[in-house]
Motif scaffolding. Sequence first.
Motif, PDB file in Angstrom:
ATOM      1  N   HIS A  50      49.493  37.322  49.999  1.00  0.00           N
ATOM      2  CA  HIS A  50      50.392  37.023  48.892  1.00  0.00           C
ATOM      3  C   HIS A  50      50.238  38.081  47.805  1.00  0.00           C
ATOM      4  CE1 HIS A  50      52.571  34.764  45.869  1.00  0.00           C
ATOM      5  NE2 HIS A  50      51.526  34.786  45.068  1.00  0.00           N
ATOM      6  N   ARG A  51      51.357  38.678  47.382  1.00  0.00           N
ATOM      7  CA  ARG A  51      51.309  39.711  46.347  1.00  0.00           C
ATOM      8  C   ARG A  51      51.357  39.082  44.956  1.00  0.00           C
ATOM      9  NH1 ARG A  51      55.575  44.352  47.708  1.00  0.00           N
ATOM     10  NH2 ARG A  51      54.569  45.216  45.848  1.00  0.00           N
ATOM     11  N   ARG A  52      50.419  39.487  44.113  1.00  0.00           N
ATOM     12  CA  ARG A  52      50.377  38.919  42.767  1.00  0.00           C
ATOM     13  C   ARG A  52      49.993  40.006  41.767  1.00  0.00           C
ATOM     14  NH1 ARG A  52      45.905  35.140  40.072  1.00  0.00           N
ATOM     15  NH2 ARG A  52      46.995  34.567  38.182  1.00  0.00           N
ATOM     16  N   GLU A  70      44.990  37.221  48.616  1.00  0.00           N
ATOM     17  CA  GLU A  70      45.988  37.884  47.789  1.00  0.00           C
ATOM     18  C   GLU A  70      45.864  39.408  47.815  1.00  0.00           C
ATOM     19  OE1 GLU A  70      46.967  34.692  44.209  1.00  0.00           O
ATOM     20  OE2 GLU A  70      45.561  36.329  43.825  1.00  0.00           O
ATOM     21  N   ARG A  73      48.962  40.489  37.710  1.00  0.00           N
ATOM     22  CA  ARG A  73      48.470  39.678  36.581  1.00  0.00           C
ATOM     23  C   ARG A  73      48.175  40.587  35.388  1.00  0.00           C
ATOM     24  NH1 ARG A  73      42.955  37.912  35.180  1.00  0.00           N
ATOM     25  NH2 ARG A  73      43.002  35.887  34.126  1.00  0.00           N
ATOM     26  N   PHE A  92      46.251  41.821  45.194  1.00  0.00           N
ATOM     27  CA  PHE A  92      46.198  41.573  43.756  1.00  0.00           C
ATOM     28  C   PHE A  92      46.243  42.866  42.956  1.00  0.00           C
ATOM     29  CE2 PHE A  92      43.943  40.456  39.795  1.00  0.00           C
ATOM     30  CZ  PHE A  92      44.635  39.305  39.432  1.00  0.00           C
TER      31      PHE A  92
END
Length: 294
Positions: free
Chosen positions: A148-150, A232, A152, A234
Amino acid sequence: MGQQVQRLAAYAVIVRGDRILLTRLAERVTKHELWTLPGGGVDHGEDPQAAVVREIYEETGLRAEVGDTAHVFSMHLSDTWRRGRRVDAHSVRIVYDGWVAADSPDPRVMEIDGSTADAAWQPVAAVLDGSLPTVSLVTEALAVLQPHRRQRIAAYAYVERDGALLLTRNSALGPHPGVWTLPGGGVDHGESPAATVLRELHEECGLAGELGDLLTVDDHHFTGTAPNGRHEDFHAIRIVYRVSVPTGTQPRVVEVDGTTDAVAWVPLAEIAADEASYSSLVRAAIVAAGRPLG
């Protein structure tokens, strides 16, 4: 040609670090050791996402979450055996990205006399090199399901006093357990980074700070396990401010069962001598502040 049989099933790829959660098929399904993804048949009227969460619990005893998107795999075996009879079988498998909490217990099979004999975290490398026998779905799903690409945005405080830096330590729920970093955290929607750094300093260290100048903006890109257990890809954008705190005040961990388990004043000389124990953000901030790193 045997009777036509079609089956809809839902599964999840759950990766933690270099391991993947798999279940071993029972002897009544196959006489040989064979591992597969946790999951199973979707009941009539059941949502596939609900089905895979239910199946994961039945097969591993773990409470899982799954993403909103999935890949669909189709397998057609025109002449095979199912439950002692020859059939023309068509399997439609929906595979989700899934995750379990980082502090979850070891997996254990809950269902009795089912199709699952064991559940365990297995090395991804053993799956990919074939040394662990798996059904083809496992490698097929690993090949297409990406972390999952996130992205922040977070704000941090550079607080220095008498040759020591105020640092917090990542708990087991943090992205890098046991590693020390600057106090700070994610910028809430609508919140200014300046407000974030003071809020986080109070929440993590119990200190009221006075905001200084912007020190540096740093970024860090890595793949790993998020605090919620999700695998992730990240990308962290890290904004660092100089912050001062009242003389004589002592930091303390305020949040309970959070991502911080310790807070301390750490001498700069100690940080310079032990690179592995400190996040890249700490060293980047020290350099930006013009302080020596040995």
